[in-house]
Design a protein around this motif. Sequence first.
Motif, PDB file in Angstrom:
ATOM      1  N   ARG A 110      48.749   0.226  -1.294  1.00 37.58           N
ATOM      2  CA  ARG A 110      48.377   1.650  -1.405  1.00 37.58           C
ATOM      3  C   ARG A 110      46.940   1.805  -1.884  1.00 37.58           C
ATOM      4  O   ARG A 110      46.203   2.677  -1.406  1.00 37.58           O
ATOM      5  CB  ARG A 110      49.343   2.365  -2.357  1.00 37.58           C
ATOM      6  CG  ARG A 110      50.732   2.570  -1.771  1.00 37.58           C
ATOM      7  CD  ARG A 110      51.539   3.549  -2.609  1.00 37.58           C
ATOM      8  NE  ARG A 110      52.831   3.828  -1.999  1.00 37.58           N
ATOM      9  CZ  ARG A 110      53.966   3.221  -2.306  1.00 37.58           C
ATOM     10  NH1 ARG A 110      53.964   2.274  -3.245  1.00 37.58           N
ATOM     11  NH2 ARG A 110      55.098   3.533  -1.705  1.00 37.58           N
ATOM     12  N   ALA A 111      46.525   0.963  -2.830  1.00 36.75           N
ATOM     13  CA  ALA A 111      45.143   1.035  -3.310  1.00 36.75           C
ATOM     14  C   ALA A 111      44.159   0.609  -2.224  1.00 36.75           C
ATOM     15  O   ALA A 111      43.049   1.146  -2.143  1.00 36.75           O
ATOM     16  CB  ALA A 111      44.974   0.151  -4.541  1.00 36.75           C
ATOM     17  N   GLU A 113      44.421   1.271   0.914  1.00 33.36           N
ATOM     18  CA  GLU A 113      44.217   2.454   1.740  1.00 33.36           C
ATOM     19  C   GLU A 113      43.349   3.480   1.019  1.00 33.36           C
ATOM     20  O   GLU A 113      42.449   4.077   1.616  1.00 33.36           O
ATOM     21  CB  GLU A 113      45.559   3.074   2.109  1.00 33.36           C
ATOM     22  CG  GLU A 113      45.416   4.313   2.996  1.00 33.36           C
ATOM     23  CD  GLU A 113      46.762   4.923   3.364  1.00 33.36           C
ATOM     24  OE1 GLU A 113      46.821   5.624   4.391  1.00 33.36           O
ATOM     25  OE2 GLU A 113      47.741   4.706   2.631  1.00 33.36           O
ATOM     26  N   GLU A 114      43.593   3.682  -0.279  1.00 39.36           N
ATOM     27  CA  GLU A 114      42.803   4.663  -1.036  1.00 39.36           C
ATOM     28  C   GLU A 114      41.331   4.282  -1.092  1.00 39.36           C
ATOM     29  O   GLU A 114      40.451   5.146  -1.029  1.00 39.36           O
ATOM     30  CB  GLU A 114      43.369   4.796  -2.453  1.00 39.36           C
ATOM     31  CG  GLU A 114      44.721   5.489  -2.535  1.00 39.36           C
ATOM     32  CD  GLU A 114      45.179   5.646  -3.968  1.00 39.36           C
ATOM     33  OE1 GLU A 114      44.313   5.638  -4.863  1.00 39.36           O
ATOM     34  OE2 GLU A 114      46.395   5.768  -4.192  1.00 39.36           O
ATOM     35  N   TYR A 131      48.639   2.435   5.031  1.00 37.58           N
ATOM     36  CA  TYR A 131      49.876   1.938   4.428  1.00 37.58           C
ATOM     37  C   TYR A 131      51.065   2.139   5.365  1.00 37.58           C
ATOM     38  O   TYR A 131      51.946   1.273   5.450  1.00 37.58           O
ATOM     39  CB  TYR A 131      50.119   2.653   3.099  1.00 37.58           C
ATOM     40  CG  TYR A 131      51.360   2.180   2.373  1.00 37.58           C
ATOM     41  CD1 TYR A 131      51.352   1.001   1.633  1.00 37.58           C
ATOM     42  CD2 TYR A 131      52.545   2.913   2.442  1.00 37.58           C
ATOM     43  CE1 TYR A 131      52.492   0.561   0.977  1.00 37.58           C
ATOM     44  CE2 TYR A 131      53.688   2.482   1.788  1.00 37.58           C
ATOM     45  CZ  TYR A 131      53.654   1.300   1.052  1.00 37.58           C
ATOM     46  OH  TYR A 131      54.789   0.870   0.411  1.00 37.58           O
ATOM     47  N   GLU A 159      43.589   0.946 -11.056  1.00 40.47           N
ATOM     48  CA  GLU A 159      44.820   1.626 -11.472  1.00 40.47           C
ATOM     49  C   GLU A 159      44.810   1.923 -12.972  1.00 40.47           C
ATOM     50  O   GLU A 159      45.285   2.977 -13.405  1.00 40.47           O
ATOM     51  CB  GLU A 159      46.041   0.783 -11.108  1.00 40.47           C
ATOM     52  CG  GLU A 159      46.212   0.528  -9.615  1.00 40.47           C
ATOM     53  CD  GLU A 159      46.447   1.793  -8.811  1.00 40.47           C
ATOM     54  OE1 GLU A 159      46.764   2.843  -9.417  1.00 40.47           O
ATOM     55  OE2 GLU A 159      46.300   1.754  -7.577  1.00 40.47           O
ATOM     56  N   ARG A 331      36.197   9.816  -1.549  1.00 41.43           N
ATOM     57  CA  ARG A 331      37.151  10.858  -1.901  1.00 41.43           C
ATOM     58  C   ARG A 331      36.771  11.456  -3.244  1.00 41.43           C
ATOM     59  O   ARG A 331      36.014  10.859  -4.004  1.00 41.43           O
ATOM     60  CB  ARG A 331      38.571  10.289  -1.970  1.00 41.43           C
ATOM     61  CG  ARG A 331      38.774   9.242  -3.043  1.00 41.43           C
ATOM     62  CD  ARG A 331      40.105   8.535  -2.878  1.00 41.43           C
ATOM     63  NE  ARG A 331      40.364   7.660  -4.011  1.00 41.43           N
ATOM     64  CZ  ARG A 331      41.035   8.016  -5.087  1.00 41.43           C
ATOM     65  NH1 ARG A 331      41.505   9.251  -5.189  1.00 41.43           N
ATOM     66  NH2 ARG A 331      41.246   7.169  -6.069  1.00 41.43           N
ATOM     67  N   ALA A 333      37.282  11.552  -6.468  1.00 43.86           N
ATOM     68  CA  ALA A 333      38.034  10.686  -7.360  1.00 43.86           C
ATOM     69  C   ALA A 333      38.217  11.317  -8.732  1.00 43.86           C
ATOM     70  O   ALA A 333      37.638  12.361  -9.063  1.00 43.86           O
ATOM     71  CB  ALA A 333      37.313   9.350  -7.503  1.00 43.86           C
TER      72      ALA A 333
END
Length: 693
Positions: A110-111, A113-114, A131, A159, A331, A333
């Motif tokens: 997931r990270a 993709e982010e 993802y 994270e 993005r 953030a």
Amino acid sequence: MVMKGGGGSSETAQQTEEKTPEGKLLGKLSATTSSPGWTKVSCPCCESQRVEPLVLVKLGEKVRPETKRWLMRVIGAPQEDGGAALLAHPGEDATGDIIVLSAPRCTLLRATEELGLCKTYHSGDMEAFSYNDRDNFNDSDNMEAFLTLAERQYIVKYELDGLRAQRDLRIPGLPDSCTLQYRNNIWQKLGSAGVIVDTFPLHNPPQLKELSEAWYSGNQLAQPLDSVNSYFGSPVAFYFSFLDFYTWSLLPPAILGLSITYFSGEAQKEMDESVSGSPVQSVEADSGPVVGGHMIQAVFSMLWSTVVMELWKRRSSTLSYRWGTLHLAERFAEPRPGFHGDLGVNPVTGRMEPLFPEWQRDVRMALVSVPVVGLFLGLVVVGMLGFYWGEAQVQQLHTDWDSLLSQTLLYMPSVLHIVFSNVLATVYRRVAKSLTEYENHREESAYEKHLTAKVLVFTFFNCFAVLFHIAFFKQDVPLLRKRLVSLLIITQLVNQVTEVVIPFLVDRFISAPHRTESEDDPPEDKFRNQSTLPAFPGLFAEYIELLVQFGYLSLFSCVYPLTAVLLLINNLTEIRSDAYKICKLFRKPFTPPVASMGVWRIAFEVLSFASVVTNCWLLMLSPWLQELCQEGGLTATNILMLAVLVEHLLILVKVVLAVLIPDEPDWIRKKIEHIEFTSMQALREQKLHSEKS
């Protein structure tokens, strides 16, 4: 320091690593993700036979066991519950002062993709990772093959930095003054409370040994850039790639400089004057060829700097594609950990977070940052005046004494001024960092941009102010040549001593005796030993050194043709010393994925265009050229206008060269367009799927 896990890995790789002493030792900490040592994963697909320790969290000495247990629960909680969805291990026991962290497969994916990383699709092309489409990407079930070690470790930090309190709560084992408020940054709060002393990625001894042997221990000339990117991350890999590219690009100007020096009697005379500090009688009556040589050197330097930067852009884009950072996501953030302000609702995201008015930041920059920067620029001027005063004193002394001692003293003002400039630069970098923190920028990118801008302004002024003043105002070419020689030799020696020799001596005789370890030591002790190494200072000073080098060569090399030769010799040792330094003398750094050198490339291009002005002016100061213009009946105004015309023509040539050499190869441009197209298709399909559901 790798232990297999995070997404499954081959038995062969596991057996290979366990043959090494480090692998056997670290295997003691390995466990299934469902064992009591490691926190449990919530997703069945993330369970693995072995877990890979990625990051070490060092706690304060007085942290109570209940605080440590609470922190491990927060780290291991799912993201929808306000946790980091990571794996945590308490070390020796629940009362120890360390927590070892890893990341399960789903968190890593997931990270990925982010962050907007690109990975190899089943077709063999690089695609922006999705993802939902993870099964179509190669090795997506094996995290050690899918993500580099540096990427996995950065995702853990990513994270942790994103941990925010979901409600007001009291931290167990801490006084009420350390209560977390809603949307507070948990990691920053725990750091300020003394709960978390340090967080750093762990070395992998087998990989580090293999990298060292391929990098600086042998006689090989090529650098293992892919291995550097895998172990240390793309920022470090881009720096060493540029250092390697720039070093070998010095060969043409070095050969040209040697040729001009060898075939020119006047150039040999200038070299002797640079060393002796006294005028030397020329043995040749006709100095025409050397003037032609200086002209060739000046024009070559102007064109060389453009071609080098344009070719570097092409190489940079190729490396960015190969390392999967060509399409990094931009993005909105979370605020960076150091950002603070009054809690409120962000009008863009609708999230509760600290808010800080833009006008207050502008006031802080105008009333505090700008005056402080101006003060340091004033100190640069004071140092320059002191240099001129000292230069005049030793010149008078040499005239009166005319001895070997007075000849040696001729270089003392330059040496003292260089030392003063280096000390002032070191102090200023710390002040600039404090000023940028005080400005309170929300995004990490804005913080880095303002910090870099402050340091670049000062560095340019500090390193080139004296040279520009000598060239443009004093118009003293012999003094300019002597000053440049002093800078090239002394600055490089000072840099080598301060960057490598001193850290090596400190590590060898002060730090190393406290890191003694044996093969049978528990892995936790080996992890703690890494914390005794100093933190990696970053690449700021390294880029500054290269930028100053580039400036000396492109701006002033026509007055000293051997500039490129000295830089080439220095950089051939710099590659290995920098590699040794980052591998042996410092902790492993966290490195976010980057797509290029960033703002540093712009700084190099600015110097490239400034080289046109300086070289044209220095050619105007040539006695031969001035005599030729006078014989042609040209006035000073006509000479100046001619120089401006030549300058504009050369700038036009540089622009044409920049246009003719594309910033990226054609195949890279097509790959970028393909990645953007597939990303738009994936987004469209995701929207249609969400609307149907």
